[in-house]
Enzyme design. Sequence first.
Site, PDB file in Angstrom:
ATOM      1  N   GLU A  50      -5.203-139.765 -81.362  1.00 50.71           N
ATOM      2  CA  GLU A  50      -6.530-140.020 -80.773  1.00 50.71           C
ATOM      3  C   GLU A  50      -6.650-141.469 -80.316  1.00 50.71           C
TER       4      GLU A  50
ATOM      5  N   MET B  33      -2.601-150.019-107.618  1.00 46.03           N
ATOM      6  CA  MET B  33      -3.370-150.053-108.876  1.00 46.03           C
ATOM      7  C   MET B  33      -2.927-148.963-109.851  1.00 46.03           C
TER       8      MET B  33
ATOM      9  N   ARG C 118     -12.805-138.719 -81.917  1.00 50.30           N
ATOM     10  CA  ARG C 118     -12.626-140.047 -82.513  1.00 50.30           C
ATOM     11  C   ARG C 118     -13.828-140.391 -83.392  1.00 50.30           C
TER      12      ARG C 118
ATOM     13  N   ILE D  16       1.191-131.356 -80.848  1.00 50.61           N
ATOM     14  CA  ILE D  16      -0.097-130.673 -80.717  1.00 50.61           C
ATOM     15  C   ILE D  16      -0.510-130.029 -82.048  1.00 50.61           C
TER      16      ILE D  16
ATOM     17  N   ARG E  22      -6.747-146.639-117.856  1.00 49.39           N
ATOM     18  CA  ARG E  22      -5.372-147.103-118.113  1.00 49.39           C
ATOM     19  C   ARG E  22      -5.381-148.425-118.903  1.00 49.39           C
TER      20      ARG E  22
ATOM     21  N   PRO F  27       5.835-135.393 -73.871  1.00 42.13           N
ATOM     22  CA  PRO F  27       6.947-136.185 -74.411  1.00 42.13           C
ATOM     23  C   PRO F  27       7.005-137.603 -73.823  1.00 42.13           C
TER      24      PRO F  27
ATOM     25  N   GLN G 282      -9.054-159.552-113.604  1.00 39.61           N
ATOM     26  CA  GLN G 282      -9.713-160.011-112.375  1.00 39.61           C
ATOM     27  C   GLN G 282      -8.991-159.539-111.103  1.00 39.61           C
TER      28      GLN G 282
ATOM     29  N   GLY H 104       2.069-140.505 -73.846  1.00 36.64           N
ATOM     30  CA  GLY H 104       1.230-140.467 -75.039  1.00 36.64           C
ATOM     31  C   GLY H 104      -0.012-141.316 -74.836  1.00 36.64           C
TER      32      GLY H 104
ATOM     33  N   HIS I 260      -4.031-147.696 -82.852  1.00 38.26           N
ATOM     34  CA  HIS I 260      -4.772-148.885 -83.286  1.00 38.26           C
ATOM     35  C   HIS I 260      -4.834-149.921 -82.154  1.00 38.26           C
TER      36      HIS I 260
HETATM   37  P1  TGC Z   1      -9.016-145.160 -66.882  1.00 44.43           P
HETATM   38  O1  TGC Z   1      -8.637-145.447 -65.471  1.00 44.43           O
HETATM   39  O2  TGC Z   1      -9.588-146.260 -67.721  1.00 44.43           O
HETATM   40  O3  TGC Z   1     -10.023-143.952 -66.940  1.00 44.43           O
HETATM   41  C1  TGC Z   1      -9.854-142.756 -66.194  1.00 44.43           C
HETATM   42  C2  TGC Z   1     -11.194-142.083 -66.057  1.00 44.43           C
HETATM   43  O4  TGC Z   1     -11.685-141.705 -67.365  1.00 44.43           O
HETATM   44  C3  TGC Z   1     -12.932-142.368 -67.639  1.00 44.43           C
HETATM   45  N1  TGC Z   1     -12.909-142.705 -69.066  1.00 44.43           N
HETATM   46  C4  TGC Z   1     -13.582-142.008 -69.975  1.00 44.43           C
HETATM   47  N2  TGC Z   1     -14.425-140.978 -69.855  1.00 44.43           N
HETATM   48  C5  TGC Z   1     -14.954-140.477 -70.980  1.00 44.43           C
HETATM   49  N3  TGC Z   1     -14.657-140.963 -72.214  1.00 44.43           N
HETATM   50  C6  TGC Z   1     -13.809-142.008 -72.377  1.00 44.43           C
HETATM   51  N4  TGC Z   1     -13.501-142.444 -73.598  1.00 44.43           N
HETATM   52  C7  TGC Z   1     -13.228-142.579 -71.227  1.00 44.43           C
HETATM   53  N5  TGC Z   1     -12.337-143.590 -70.999  1.00 44.43           N
HETATM   54  C8  TGC Z   1     -12.170-143.657 -69.671  1.00 44.43           C
HETATM   55  C9  TGC Z   1     -12.938-143.583 -66.720  1.00 44.43           C
HETATM   56  O5  TGC Z   1     -14.249-144.019 -66.475  1.00 44.43           O
HETATM   57  C10 TGC Z   1     -12.258-143.028 -65.479  1.00 44.43           C
HETATM   58  O6  TGC Z   1     -13.195-142.224 -64.804  1.00 44.43           O
HETATM   59  P2  TGC Z   1     -13.139-142.089 -63.198  1.00 44.43           P
HETATM   60  O7  TGC Z   1     -14.306-141.209 -62.883  1.00 44.43           O
HETATM   61  O8  TGC Z   1     -13.259-143.495 -62.673  1.00 44.43           O
HETATM   62  O9  TGC Z   1     -11.812-141.455 -62.875  1.00 44.43           O
HETATM   63  O10 TGC Z   1      -7.750-144.520 -67.601  1.00 44.43           O
HETATM   64  P3  TGC Z   1      -6.365-145.157 -67.961  1.00 44.43           P
HETATM   65  O11 TGC Z   1      -5.323-144.263 -67.399  1.00 44.43           O
HETATM   66  O12 TGC Z   1      -6.303-146.618 -67.597  1.00 44.43           O
HETATM   67  O13 TGC Z   1      -6.313-145.009 -69.563  1.00 44.43           O
HETATM   68  C11 TGC Z   1      -7.241-145.609 -70.370  1.00 44.43           C
HETATM   69  C12 TGC Z   1      -6.886-145.370 -71.856  1.00 44.43           C
HETATM   70  C13 TGC Z   1      -5.583-146.044 -72.209  1.00 44.43           C
HETATM   71  C14 TGC Z   1      -7.986-146.007 -72.664  1.00 44.43           C
HETATM   72  C15 TGC Z   1      -6.794-143.849 -72.154  1.00 44.43           C
HETATM   73  O14 TGC Z   1      -5.798-143.261 -71.449  1.00 44.43           O
HETATM   74  C16 TGC Z   1      -6.616-143.558 -73.611  1.00 44.43           C
HETATM   75  O15 TGC Z   1      -7.582-143.452 -74.336  1.00 44.43           O
HETATM   76  N6  TGC Z   1      -5.331-143.355 -74.107  1.00 44.43           N
HETATM   77  C17 TGC Z   1      -5.080-142.894 -75.468  1.00 44.43           C
HETATM   78  C18 TGC Z   1      -4.605-141.453 -75.404  1.00 44.43           C
HETATM   79  C19 TGC Z   1      -5.126-140.633 -76.558  1.00 44.43           C
HETATM   80  O16 TGC Z   1      -6.046-141.017 -77.260  1.00 44.43           O
HETATM   81  N7  TGC Z   1      -4.570-139.457 -76.725  1.00 44.43           N
HETATM   82  C20 TGC Z   1      -5.033-138.555 -77.711  1.00 44.43           C
HETATM   83  C21 TGC Z   1      -4.405-137.199 -77.555  1.00 44.43           C
HETATM   84  S1  TGC Z   1      -5.273-135.949 -78.444  1.00 44.43           S
HETATM   85  C22 TGC Z   1      -4.930-136.256 -80.049  1.00 44.43           C
HETATM   86  O17 TGC Z   1      -4.323-137.211 -80.424  1.00 44.43           O
HETATM   87  C23 TGC Z   1      -5.451-135.257 -80.981  1.00 44.43           C
HETATM   88  S2  TGC Z   1      -5.057-135.540 -82.639  1.00 44.43           S
HETATM   89  C24 TGC Z   1      -6.111-134.415 -83.264  1.00 44.43           C
HETATM   90  C25 TGC Z   1      -6.106-134.259 -84.700  1.00 44.43           C
HETATM   91  O18 TGC Z   1      -5.158-133.649 -85.241  1.00 44.43           O
HETATM   92  O19 TGC Z   1      -7.120-134.648 -85.315  1.00 44.43           O
HETATM   93  P1  FAD Z   2       3.284-144.342 -77.268  1.00 45.29           P
HETATM   94  O1  FAD Z   2       2.189-144.174 -76.274  1.00 45.29           O
HETATM   95  O2  FAD Z   2       4.686-144.252 -76.790  1.00 45.29           O
HETATM   96  O3  FAD Z   2       3.056-145.743 -77.988  1.00 45.29           O
HETATM   97  C1  FAD Z   2       4.087-146.400 -78.724  1.00 45.29           C
HETATM   98  C2  FAD Z   2       3.563-147.790 -79.117  1.00 45.29           C
HETATM   99  O4  FAD Z   2       3.299-148.544 -77.935  1.00 45.29           O
HETATM  100  C3  FAD Z   2       2.238-147.714 -79.882  1.00 45.29           C
HETATM  101  O5  FAD Z   2       2.226-148.692 -80.887  1.00 45.29           O
HETATM  102  C4  FAD Z   2       1.210-148.072 -78.828  1.00 45.29           C
HETATM  103  O6  FAD Z   2       0.037-148.671 -79.388  1.00 45.29           O
HETATM  104  C5  FAD Z   2       1.990-149.050 -77.965  1.00 45.29           C
HETATM  105  N1  FAD Z   2       1.457-149.137 -76.594  1.00 45.29           N
HETATM  106  C6  FAD Z   2       1.408-148.161 -75.661  1.00 45.29           C
HETATM  107  N2  FAD Z   2       0.818-148.600 -74.554  1.00 45.29           N
HETATM  108  C7  FAD Z   2       0.470-149.884 -74.782  1.00 45.29           C
HETATM  109  C8  FAD Z   2      -0.215-150.882 -74.033  1.00 45.29           C
HETATM  110  N3  FAD Z   2      -0.687-150.645 -72.791  1.00 45.29           N
HETATM  111  N4  FAD Z   2      -0.388-152.103 -74.586  1.00 45.29           N
HETATM  112  C9  FAD Z   2       0.050-152.348 -75.839  1.00 45.29           C
HETATM  113  N5  FAD Z   2       0.686-151.446 -76.606  1.00 45.29           N
HETATM  114  C10 FAD Z   2       0.877-150.233 -76.088  1.00 45.29           C
HETATM  115  N6  FAD Z   2      -1.898-135.132 -78.946  1.00 45.29           N
HETATM  116  C11 FAD Z   2      -2.551-134.112 -78.341  1.00 45.29           C
HETATM  117  O7  FAD Z   2      -2.692-134.068 -77.128  1.00 45.29           O
HETATM  118  N7  FAD Z   2      -3.093-133.101 -79.103  1.00 45.29           N
HETATM  119  C12 FAD Z   2      -2.982-133.065 -80.445  1.00 45.29           C
HETATM  120  O8  FAD Z   2      -3.495-132.142 -81.094  1.00 45.29           O
HETATM  121  C13 FAD Z   2      -2.263-134.114 -81.102  1.00 45.29           C
HETATM  122  N8  FAD Z   2      -2.054-134.062 -82.450  1.00 45.29           N
HETATM  123  C14 FAD Z   2      -1.247-135.003 -83.034  1.00 45.29           C
HETATM  124  C15 FAD Z   2      -0.893-134.870 -84.380  1.00 45.29           C
HETATM  125  C16 FAD Z   2      -0.045-135.786 -84.971  1.00 45.29           C
HETATM  126  C17 FAD Z   2       0.376-135.618 -86.390  1.00 45.29           C
HETATM  127  C18 FAD Z   2       0.433-136.890 -84.219  1.00 45.29           C
HETATM  128  C19 FAD Z   2       1.322-137.942 -84.854  1.00 45.29           C
HETATM  129  C20 FAD Z   2       0.091-137.044 -82.887  1.00 45.29           C
HETATM  130  C21 FAD Z   2      -0.734-136.091 -82.272  1.00 45.29           C
HETATM  131  N9  FAD Z   2      -1.025-136.165 -80.907  1.00 45.29           N
HETATM  132  C22 FAD Z   2      -1.727-135.156 -80.293  1.00 45.29           C
HETATM  133  C23 FAD Z   2      -0.406-137.204 -80.075  1.00 45.29           C
HETATM  134  C24 FAD Z   2      -1.041-138.587 -80.211  1.00 45.29           C
HETATM  135  O9  FAD Z   2      -2.264-138.641 -79.579  1.00 45.29           O
HETATM  136  C25 FAD Z   2      -0.042-139.602 -79.665  1.00 45.29           C
HETATM  137  O10 FAD Z   2       1.010-139.702 -80.590  1.00 45.29           O
HETATM  138  C26 FAD Z   2      -0.704-140.959 -79.433  1.00 45.29           C
HETATM  139  O11 FAD Z   2      -1.651-140.908 -78.397  1.00 45.29           O
HETATM  140  C27 FAD Z   2       0.339-142.042 -79.119  1.00 45.29           C
HETATM  141  O12 FAD Z   2       1.241-141.619 -78.152  1.00 45.29           O
HETATM  142  P2  FAD Z   2       2.837-141.787 -78.394  1.00 45.29           P
HETATM  143  O13 FAD Z   2       3.138-141.207 -79.724  1.00 45.29           O
HETATM  144  O14 FAD Z   2       3.517-141.223 -77.215  1.00 45.29           O
HETATM  145  O15 FAD Z   2       3.065-143.335 -78.497  1.00 45.29           O
END
Ligand code: TGC
Ligand code: FAD
Length: 392
Positions: free
Chosen positions: A371, A345, A251, A170, A276, A141, A287, A144, A374
């Site tokens: 994931e 369209m 991703r 999730i 259409r 919560p 165009q 994210g 943007h």
């Molecule tokens: P940072 O200090 O940069 O990194 C921590 C450690 O992680 C390593 N690392 C990676 N390793 C593998 N793959 C990557 N893409 C990696 N990015 C970083 C990094 O080298 C470091 O390693 P170490 O050994 O030095 O500890 O981490 P940070 O806390 O500053 O965060 C970086 C950031 C913002 C890019 C990362 O937290 C991030 O990607 N945030 C976005 C969160 C996100 O994508 N959540 C997704 C949740 S799952 C989901 O949404 C499923 S939806 C599924 C569906 O329905 O399809």
């Molecule tokens: P926040 O992190 O609160 O972000 C809010 C806004 O702030 C965004 O526009 C963001 O870009 C911006 N922001 C945040 N930090 C910064 C920064 N440093 N600089 C500039 N802008 C910033 N998660 C899982 O773990 N497992 C799943 O299976 C999963 N499935 C999902 C399914 C759906 C339908 C949805 C909507 C989400 C799912 N998620 C899952 C969670 C998803 O990964 C998060 O919603 C996403 O990572 C963004 O987190 P948040 O919603 O807390 O937004």
Amino acid sequence: MRTDQYQGHDYYLMDELLTDEHKLIRDAAREWVKKEVSPIIEEAAENCKFPQHLIPGLASIGAFGPYIPEEYGGAGLDQIAYGLIMQELERCDSGLRSTASVQSSLVMYPIWKYGSEEQRMKYLPKLASGEWIGCFGLTEPDHGSNPGGMTTNFKDMGDHYLLNGAKMWISNAPFAQVAVVWAKNEEGRIHGIIVERGMEGFTTPTMHGKWSLRASDTGELIFDNVKVPKENLLPGRSGLGGPLSCLDSARYGIAWGAIGAALDCYDVALRYSQERMQFNKPIGAFQLQQKKLAEMITEITKAQLLTLRLGQLRNEGRATSSMISMAKRNNVDMAKTIASNARQMLGGMGITGEYPIMRHMMNLESVITYEGTHDIHLLITGMDVTGFDAFK
Ligand code: TGC
Ligand code: FAD
């Protein structure tokens, strides 16, 4: 209900760069989607329910663990085949692709990469066959975009771990048998733990009220003093890099999937523009409508080339996380723009469920957020090219 007339679009003859196996796998996925999913997807989205009866079919086209080795029940395919399957699924609906990509990249992948041999043998074959569905708990919560701040935690109680905390948003949670959960140990180090439905104190309430990704089930994971056997800890990796490496794989799949959604919107808009009539002409003869279609196919073609190259690099183990971020961000944004223009369209018909475009448009609002949003992906690219970390 309209028949699914989708044929695919290949402006730069990219099929010539695919193997016969790639094309067979893609075409099989396309045919299965047309026959089994297209007729029911609109209703599933309206009812806000993932159609669970599709699970065996998804397994049969290799959508669960396409690149997991065959010895563990996977299909043993390459990264391009994985991408093509994701493209065909999302061509129909992002929620359908979500279910498959979570299972493959966020559940099977960490168990395969970081699990023990016993864990691989116990979970992977059942996940590949669809007997079990999994989910991935990273987001909380209050955490994210910044999962490193998570507070879900486990304590070593000698003969078991005690897990407490909550995950939110999730995918698959409400009906998954297995959850790969990321939590901190007493030293604050992140580990992956496999939690199974039925463990006392573990609940998965459904999240309601979504206007996006309605054909996918989304829920919470609540851990209230859950006793987890010690053998459920993934032994192969600790730290935030573990879950982030799984996200790389998912991703990458989304980058392909978004092309599918864009292709469907383009396909529908193109056909509509040829049929259409207004002012005694097909609207495609104007165009302004041609500009929209020409820009759509240009952007789709650019995304196809970018993503196929990314797939080649992933096959060679040379794709970086930043390359994947670029493709995920570009392709989802591209699909969102195309969906919006395609909807226009179709005029008034574009807002109805008679055509898939409005559903794609709404779905893509989730895809551009999960994931990594943007903006987060832009900052990953910014960090890669400048060397400055905007997150610190
Ligand atoms: P940072 O200090 O940069 O990194 C921590 C450690 O992680 C390593 N690392 C990676 N390793 C593998 N793959 C990557 N893409 C990696 N990015 C970083 C990094 O080298 C470091 O390693 P170490 O050994 O030095 O500890 O981490 P940070 O806390 O500053 O965060 C970086 C950031 C913002 C890019 C990362 O937290 C991030 O990607 N945030 C976005 C969160 C996100 O994508 N959540 C997704 C949740 S799952 C989901 O949404 C499923 S939806 C599924 C569906 O329905 O399809
Ligand atoms: P926040 O992190 O609160 O972000 C809010 C806004 O702030 C965004 O526009 C963001 O870009 C911006 N922001 C945040 N930090 C910064 C920064 N440093 N600089 C500039 N802008 C910033 N998660 C899982 O773990 N497992 C799943 O299976 C999963 N499935 C999902 C399914 C759906 C339908 C949805 C909507 C989400 C799912 N998620 C899952 C969670 C998803 O990964 C998060 O919603 C996403 O990572 C963004 O987190 P948040 O919603 O807390 O937004």
